[in-house]
Structures are given as C-alpha cells and as structure tokens.
Design a protein around this motif. Structure first.
Motif, PDB file in Angstrom:
ATOM      1  N   THR B  28     -10.904  -0.051  -8.616  1.00  0.00           N
ATOM      2  CA  THR B  28      -9.935  -0.090  -7.530  1.00  0.00           C
ATOM      3  C   THR B  28      -9.811  -1.502  -6.962  1.00  0.00           C
ATOM      4  N   SER B 141     -14.989   4.990   1.835  1.00  0.00           N
ATOM      5  CA  SER B 141     -13.625   5.016   2.384  1.00  0.00           C
ATOM      6  C   SER B 141     -13.261   3.676   3.010  1.00  0.00           C
ATOM      7  N   ILE B 144     -12.231   1.350   0.214  1.00  0.00           N
ATOM      8  CA  ILE B 144     -10.877   1.644  -0.290  1.00  0.00           C
ATOM      9  C   ILE B 144      -9.843   1.107   0.706  1.00  0.00           C
ATOM     10  N   LEU B 145     -10.124   1.275   2.004  1.00  0.00           N
ATOM     11  CA  LEU B 145      -9.190   0.775   3.018  1.00  0.00           C
ATOM     12  C   LEU B 145      -9.097  -0.755   2.950  1.00  0.00           C
ATOM     13  N   LEU B 148      -6.869  -1.578   0.180  1.00  0.00           N
ATOM     14  CA  LEU B 148      -5.440  -1.334   0.442  1.00  0.00           C
ATOM     15  C   LEU B 148      -4.876  -2.439   1.325  1.00  0.00           C
ATOM     16  N   ARG B 199     -10.344   8.236 -13.605  1.00  0.00           N
ATOM     17  CA  ARG B 199      -9.100   7.846 -12.940  1.00  0.00           C
ATOM     18  C   ARG B 199      -7.900   8.472 -13.641  1.00  0.00           C
ATOM     19  N   ALA B 202      -8.097  12.373 -12.393  1.00  0.00           N
ATOM     20  CA  ALA B 202      -8.321  12.788 -11.003  1.00  0.00           C
ATOM     21  C   ALA B 202      -7.017  12.864 -10.216  1.00  0.00           C
ATOM     22  N   ARG B 203      -6.972  13.811  -9.280  1.00  0.00           N
ATOM     23  CA  ARG B 203      -5.809  13.922  -8.384  1.00  0.00           C
ATOM     24  C   ARG B 203      -6.104  13.302  -7.027  1.00  0.00           C
ATOM     25  N   ASN B 204      -7.374  13.139  -6.712  1.00  0.00           N
ATOM     26  CA  ASN B 204      -7.720  12.558  -5.415  1.00  0.00           C
ATOM     27  C   ASN B 204      -9.019  11.773  -5.519  1.00  0.00           C
ATOM     28  N   LEU B 205      -9.399  11.114  -4.423  1.00  0.00           N
ATOM     29  CA  LEU B 205     -10.588  10.239  -4.427  1.00  0.00           C
ATOM     30  C   LEU B 205     -11.867  10.992  -4.728  1.00  0.00           C
ATOM     31  N   PHE B 206     -11.954  12.203  -4.205  1.00  0.00           N
ATOM     32  CA  PHE B 206     -13.174  12.990  -4.412  1.00  0.00           C
ATOM     33  C   PHE B 206     -13.382  13.254  -5.898  1.00  0.00           C
ATOM     34  N   TYR B 208     -12.064  11.671  -8.318  1.00  0.00           N
ATOM     35  CA  TYR B 208     -12.197  10.377  -8.999  1.00  0.00           C
ATOM     36  C   TYR B 208     -13.639   9.865  -8.937  1.00  0.00           C
ATOM     37  N   LYS B 254      -2.980  12.542 -15.830  1.00  0.00           N
ATOM     38  CA  LYS B 254      -2.037  13.028 -14.831  1.00  0.00           C
ATOM     39  C   LYS B 254      -1.022  11.936 -14.528  1.00  0.00           C
ATOM     40  N   LYS B 255       0.210  12.351 -14.462  1.00  0.00           N
ATOM     41  CA  LYS B 255       1.247  11.363 -14.132  1.00  0.00           C
ATOM     42  C   LYS B 255       1.234  11.088 -12.639  1.00  0.00           C
TER      43      LYS B 255
END
Lengths: 225, 255
Positions: B28, B141, B144-145, B148, B199, B202-206, B208, B254-255
């Motif tokens: 990330t 978290s 990750i912030l 971002l 990655r 996964a659909r979310n951070l958890f 992932y 996953k797209k």
C-alpha cells in the motif's frame, strides 16, 4: 473577543525563497462561514495548510483552546486496487454506525449496507469528494477547513451539497473556512469573504465587498500577466 | 513428528504470517521492494553469523539498523531519491559480504536454512513475531490514513513521524527473522507475494491484511513440509508456494 475561533496576524510564508503569503491578517468567529477567494496560485491552499500547522510561517496564528478542527484537502486519491471499504474508512475515526449514516446524509449519499461495503477506490471522483466531506464531518469538528471542496462534482450535485451542508453547519453551529477559486452562488452564503492574491485584497461581508471594482482586483490582476 | 520439523514449522508459520501482514502495508505504501533491499543490506551480518556460528537474525539486525540510518543520513545530505540511495547501500552490502562469506555458506546466506533451529531460537522468533504483529495491528489504520493523505492524518492528530519510525523498526525486525527462513535473497518475496495475492481477492482491509497473514503462514508451512519430504531447500519452496497462490489469486481477482 470571546467569540473568536481563530485569529491570524501578519502571516508571512515563503516557499523556495519566494513569498507566497505576505502580511496577511484576518479572523474567524464562531458559527461563521468565511470564504477565501483568489485566482489560481494566490496562496489559498498554502493559507489553509499554514493555519493547520502544515507549513512553516512567520507571524501569529491563534486557535481557540481545545478546538477540534476538520480538514478537507484539495487532493485526495485512493488507488482502485486498495481493498478499503467505505465503512472501514469511517472506522478509522472510531465513529459509530449511526454517526456514519448521519454524516452520509449530510452530503446526500446513499446509506445502504451495500454502499458501505464498496471499495473507496472504485467510487467516482465526485462520490469520493462527498465521502471525504462526510468523513471529516462525522465526528463533529468545531471548525472545518475545506479546500475547493466542489471540484469534480457536477453543478446539480454542488447545489444539493451546498444546501445540505449549509443547513447542517447552521444546526451544528460550526465555523467554516472554504477556499474557492471561482466566484459563484457559494459567495452569497458566506458571512464574510476574504480575497487574497499573496496579500489581502479585501475582507468583509459579501454584500459590502463584492463590488465590480473589487472583483477586478481579483481577476484583473491575474489576467495582466 | 520430529522436534526439529516442529520447531521449523512454528517459526515459519509465525514469521511468515507476520511478514504477510506487514506486506499488506508495504504494498500500500509502495514500499514493496524495500523488504528485498533490506534483505540484502543484512548480508554482511548474516555472513558473520554463519562464520562464528550464531543466529543469523542477530547478525542481520545491527546491519539493518546501520543500513537504515545510513540511507536516511545520505538522503538528508544529498537529497537524492531514496530508492537510488537504497540501491547503493544494498549492493555495497552484498559486495562487502562476499569478501568474507565462505563458499560453503553461500547457499544458506542467500536462500536460508530453517532445518537447524533450536528451542530458544524458536521461542524468540515466536515472541518477536507476535510482538511485531500486535504493534502493526495497532498502527494499521493510521498507516493506511498516512498513505492516503499525510496532511489529513496530521490534522487528525496522527503522529506521522513516530508512526513511520515504528513501522520501519517492524520491517527491520521481520526482515531479520525472515532471513532465517528464506535467506536474504528471497526475503523480499515473503513480504510481497502473500500480500499481492490477498490484494487480488480481498474486498476490504480486514480480508486483505488477514488474508496476507494466512497466505504467508500457509506458504511457509507447506514449503517446510515439502522440504521435509522432497529434500529440496525450504526457502525456495516457500517462495514458490506463495507465488503459486498468487497465480491462483489472479483467477479469482475482484474487479
């Protein structure tokens, strides 16, 4: 003055040896909506970032004690491959489900569980902007600084968001500083307008300071070159 | 089950799992190759440990600390891009190591050797992996912030410099302990590959971060079991298993 939220005096900021802000003084009152206007490169974003403590400066910045400040930066990008859901993004702030839904309502976004599970990076730029505004507002800051918040949102969306935000801010009694490079509907909603181009051009209630003569000061000076 | 295999499995599962979890942050932050580079930076220490017969992780740690400080110092002095400086420091480290690394130990240094591991090494690896995992979980978290938007994180009272330092120390620790498992040449993959696979699906951070952890631990476990039955070196087997899982993940992307 007991009802001042912020007071800035004689701000001077240099970037790479060049003066970006010169001798700027202004203040912000409780529950006030202050709009900062100016052409591109006038130092508006630098001003916000200076107020937030993100840039070195000379002068004086005084925030009211223990104030909770929220910030909506101009640039916010999320990679489409980052598996971060909308809900998880809000959870960074340790807010409850109810607070998340309330915040999404502020910006007119849907609140379905399916939407909350969506990846942040797959949203459109307009949706992402609204989510960011909602995110900043979710834990009810006392002051919110927004840097060109409506970039990337279509005209219809802008009006909806403006109306809903204005109502929310009035209800919650928040102070707002909003940066915009264009003069439009938004200015009418301001309590005061501060126009800058490195230095202060004018500062006051819109009905007094928004005059053809003053507007020429903003947009004329950028056209000369 | 023989005791040696049991120790190897435990170390592999704990270190591999934590490395995977760490990798989800590193990808990330676009730092995927940092693990690889640091694996090489550690090589002189690994060589000394192999010559004098102590745990390679203890040899690796001071080298990593020195390397990180050197890169940081050079960046301050020269303002050259971090990746260029990392490139200089890691290749110089490899060059130094090969001046005195005995030929008989080259393979152990480069691709690891988890077959000779005792109870105290196992114990220390488990404790340190757990510690690093808990720290990473705590700062996840915020990291990750920061990734971002550093400015947004700052305004939300995240102490960016402090978190980055903690994160860097975690990387150094995991690289030092991962070298025991896969050697300095392959250490980078232990961080990158499980996280890249997770990655994809996964659909979310958890999903992932914990997906990376599970794939990292699973790759190590399967790799070590295969090493036992096939007699091929464990390090490369572990990395190939992880790469194979990555290939499978592409199908379910996953797209």
């Amino acid at each position: 003055m007991p009802n001042l939220v912020l007071s800035a005096k004689n701000l001077n900021v240099e970037l790479g040896g060049e003066k970006v802000l010169e001798d700027l003084s202004f203040d912000l009152k409780e529950k006030e909506i202050l709009i900062i206007l100016g052409p591109n490169g006038a130092g508006k974003s630098v001003l916000l970032r200076t107020l937030l403590g993100l840039m070195p400066f000379n002068g004086e910045i005084q925030w009211k004690k223990d104030i909770h400040v929220g910030y909506v930066p101009e640039e916010f990008f999320v990679s489409s491959t980052l598996p971060l859901s909308v809900k998880e993004f809000f959870r960074f702030k340790k807010v409850s489900q109810k607070q998340i839904l309330t915040a999404l309502n502020y910006v007119g976004m849907e609140t379905s569980e399916k939407f909350l599970k969506k990846k942040l990076g797959t949203l459109s730029s307009g949706q992402l902007r609204r989510i960011l505004i909602a995110w900043v507002m979710a834990d009810l800051p006392d002051v919110i600084l927004l840097d060109e918040p409506m970039v990337g949102i279509d005209i219809h969306g802008r009006e909806t968001i403006h109306d809903s935000l204005e109502k929310t801010w009035a209800e919650q009694g928040q102070s707002i500083i909003l940066v915009s490079h264009e003069i439009g509907e938004i200015v009418k909603k301001a309590d005061r307008v501060l126009a800058i181009n490195k230095r202060k051009l004018f500062f006051g209630p819109p009905e007094k300071v928004i005059t053809p003569h003053n507007l020429a000061k903003i947009y004329g000076s950028s056209i000369i070159l | 089950m023989d005791l040696q295999l049991f120790y190897s499995l435990i170390v592999g599962i704990f270190v591999g799992g934590t490395a995977g979890f760490l990798g989800s942050l590193m990808i990330t932050k676009r730092m995927a190759l940092v693990g690889d580079a640091l694996g090489h930076v550690a090589l002189p220490g690994v060589a000394l440990a192999l010559i004098y017969g102590f745990n390679v992780s203890w040899g690796a740690l001071p080298c990593l600390a020195l390397g990180i400080v050197l890169i940081w110092f050079l960046e301050m002095k020269t303002k050259l891009p971090m990746e260029a400086l990392t490139g200089i420091v890691f290749t110089a480290s490899v060059a130094i190591a090969f001046l005195f690394l005995p030929e008989s130990e080259v393979s152990t240094a480069l691709v690891g050797d988890i077959s000779q591991i005792n109870l105290s090494d196992t114990f220390i690896s488990v404790i340190l992996s757990l510690m690093v995992f808990l720290i990473l979980r705590n700062i996840f978290s915020q990291m990750i912030l920061i990734n971002l938007s550093e400015e947004l994180a700052y305004v939300e009272h995240v102490e960016v410099k402090k978190y980055n330092l903690i994160y860097l120390i975690c990387i150094a620790l995991i690289v030092a302990f991962g070298i025991k498992v896969t050697g300095s040449l392959l250490m980078g993959a232990l961080v990158i590959t499980p996280a890249a696979a997770a990655r994809n699906i996964a659909r979310n951070l958890f999903q992932y971060s914990y997906g990376s952890l599970i794939i990292g631990a699973l790759s190590c476990a399967i790799g070590i079991l295969l090493f036992k039955s096939l007699g091929l070196p464990a390090g490369p087997l572990i990395i190939l298993i992880a790469s194979f899982i990555f290939l499978i993940s592409l199908v379910f992307r996953k797209k």
